[in-house]
Design a protein around this motif. Structure first.
Motif, short mmCIF file in Angstrom:
data_model
loop_
_atom_site.label_atom_id
_atom_site.label_comp_id
_atom_site.label_asym_id
_atom_site.label_seq_id
_atom_site.Cartn_x
_atom_site.Cartn_y
_atom_site.Cartn_z
N ILE A 70 9.19 -0.25 -1.04
CA ILE A 70 9.28 1.20 -1.18
C ILE A 70 10.60 1.66 -0.58
O ILE A 70 11.04 1.15 0.46
N SER A 71 11.24 2.60 -1.25
CA SER A 71 12.50 3.15 -0.75
C SER A 71 12.59 4.62 -1.12
O SER A 71 11.76 5.12 -1.89
N ARG A 72 13.60 5.28 -0.59
CA ARG A 72 13.73 6.72 -0.84
C ARG A 72 15.17 7.10 -1.03
O ARG A 72 16.07 6.42 -0.54
N ASP A 73 15.37 8.21 -1.72
CA ASP A 73 16.68 8.83 -1.85
C ASP A 73 16.48 10.27 -1.40
O ASP A 73 15.99 11.10 -2.17
N ASN A 74 16.82 10.54 -0.15
CA ASN A 74 16.57 11.86 0.41
C ASN A 74 17.32 12.95 -0.36
O ASN A 74 16.79 14.05 -0.55
N ALA A 75 18.52 12.67 -0.79
CA ALA A 75 19.33 13.68 -1.49
C ALA A 75 18.67 14.09 -2.80
O ALA A 75 18.78 15.24 -3.23
N GLN A 76 17.99 13.15 -3.44
CA GLN A 76 17.36 13.42 -4.73
C GLN A 76 15.86 13.68 -4.59
O GLN A 76 15.18 13.89 -5.60
N ASN A 77 15.35 13.65 -3.36
CA ASN A 77 13.91 13.85 -3.13
C ASN A 77 13.09 12.92 -4.02
O ASN A 77 12.11 13.34 -4.65
N THR A 78 13.50 11.67 -4.06
CA THR A 78 12.85 10.69 -4.94
C THR A 78 12.47 9.46 -4.13
O THR A 78 13.22 9.01 -3.26
N VAL A 79 11.30 8.95 -4.45
CA VAL A 79 10.80 7.72 -3.82
C VAL A 79 10.60 6.68 -4.92
O VAL A 79 10.18 7.01 -6.03
N PHE A 80 10.89 5.44 -4.59
CA PHE A 80 10.80 4.36 -5.55
C PHE A 80 9.82 3.30 -5.06
O PHE A 80 9.65 3.12 -3.85
N LEU A 81 9.24 2.59 -5.99
CA LEU A 81 8.42 1.43 -5.67
C LEU A 81 8.88 0.29 -6.57
O LEU A 81 8.61 0.29 -7.76
N GLN A 82 9.61 -0.64 -5.98
CA GLN A 82 10.05 -1.82 -6.70
C GLN A 82 8.95 -2.87 -6.61
O GLN A 82 8.57 -3.27 -5.50
N MET A 83 8.44 -3.29 -7.75
CA MET A 83 7.33 -4.23 -7.78
C MET A 83 7.79 -5.53 -8.44
O MET A 83 8.17 -5.53 -9.61
N ASN A 84 7.78 -6.60 -7.66
CA ASN A 84 8.19 -7.91 -8.15
C ASN A 84 7.01 -8.87 -8.12
O ASN A 84 6.02 -8.63 -7.44
N ILE A 85 7.17 -9.97 -8.82
CA ILE A 85 6.14 -11.01 -8.89
C ILE A 85 4.79 -10.37 -9.16
O ILE A 85 3.79 -10.61 -8.47
N LEU A 86 4.74 -9.57 -10.20
CA LEU A 86 3.52 -8.84 -10.51
C LEU A 86 2.41 -9.78 -10.95
O LEU A 86 2.66 -10.81 -11.61
N LYS A 87 1.20 -9.41 -10.59
CA LYS A 87 0.01 -10.20 -10.90
C LYS A 87 -0.95 -9.35 -11.74
O LYS A 87 -0.92 -8.12 -11.65
N PRO A 88 -1.83 -9.98 -12.51
CA PRO A 88 -2.80 -9.19 -13.28
C PRO A 88 -3.62 -8.26 -12.40
O PRO A 88 -3.97 -7.15 -12.84
N GLU A 89 -3.89 -8.64 -11.18
CA GLU A 89 -4.67 -7.78 -10.29
C GLU A 89 -3.90 -6.56 -9.79
O GLU A 89 -4.47 -5.70 -9.13
#
Length: 125
Positions: A70-89
């Motif tokens: 999880i990360s954020r860009d305070n200037a853009q008021n945006t939060v990100f969720l980078q999801m790697n090695i995704l699983k069916p669950e």
């Protein structure tokens, strides 16, 4: 009130990656942190990750540690969720949410008072 709009969901094969975004507007100065939650069919909504606007402290569910960031860009008021090695669950509707609670409460759904509409993430095996 904070308005939240998620984007970036979709269909991906197991082992793949997706990046979710959550754009916040409105009374964003009233929130101390942002969180991601998810709800799979037939299951209760569960905590995934959270981040503080100030200082950037991050928190993760054990099930996603080492795979999600999880990360954020305070200037853009945006939060990100980078999801790697995704699983069916990991298949679920993912929601972002805003809170003005302290860091000890970030994993609790009831600490959040503004929610996005959700974005579907589907991981095929």
């Amino acid at each position: 009130q904070v308005q939240l709009v998620e984007s970036g969901g979709g269909l991906v094969q197991a082992g793949g990656s997706l990046r979710l975004s959550c754009a916040a507007s409105g009374r964003t100065f009233s929130s101390s942190g942002m969180g991601w939650f998810r709800q799979a069919p037939g299951k209760e909504r569960e905590f995934v990750a959270a981040i503080l606007w100030s200082g950037g402290g991050t928190y993760y569910a054990d099930s996603v540690k080492g795979r999600f960031t999880i990360s954020r860009d305070n200037a853009q008021n945006t939060v990100f969720l980078q999801m790697n090695i995704l699983k069916p669950e990991d298949t679920a509707v993912y929601y972002c949410a805003a809170t003005n609670a302290g860091r000890y409460y970030l994993t609790f759904e009831r600490a959040y008072d503004s929610w996005g509409q959700g974005t579907q993430v589907t991981v095929s095996s």
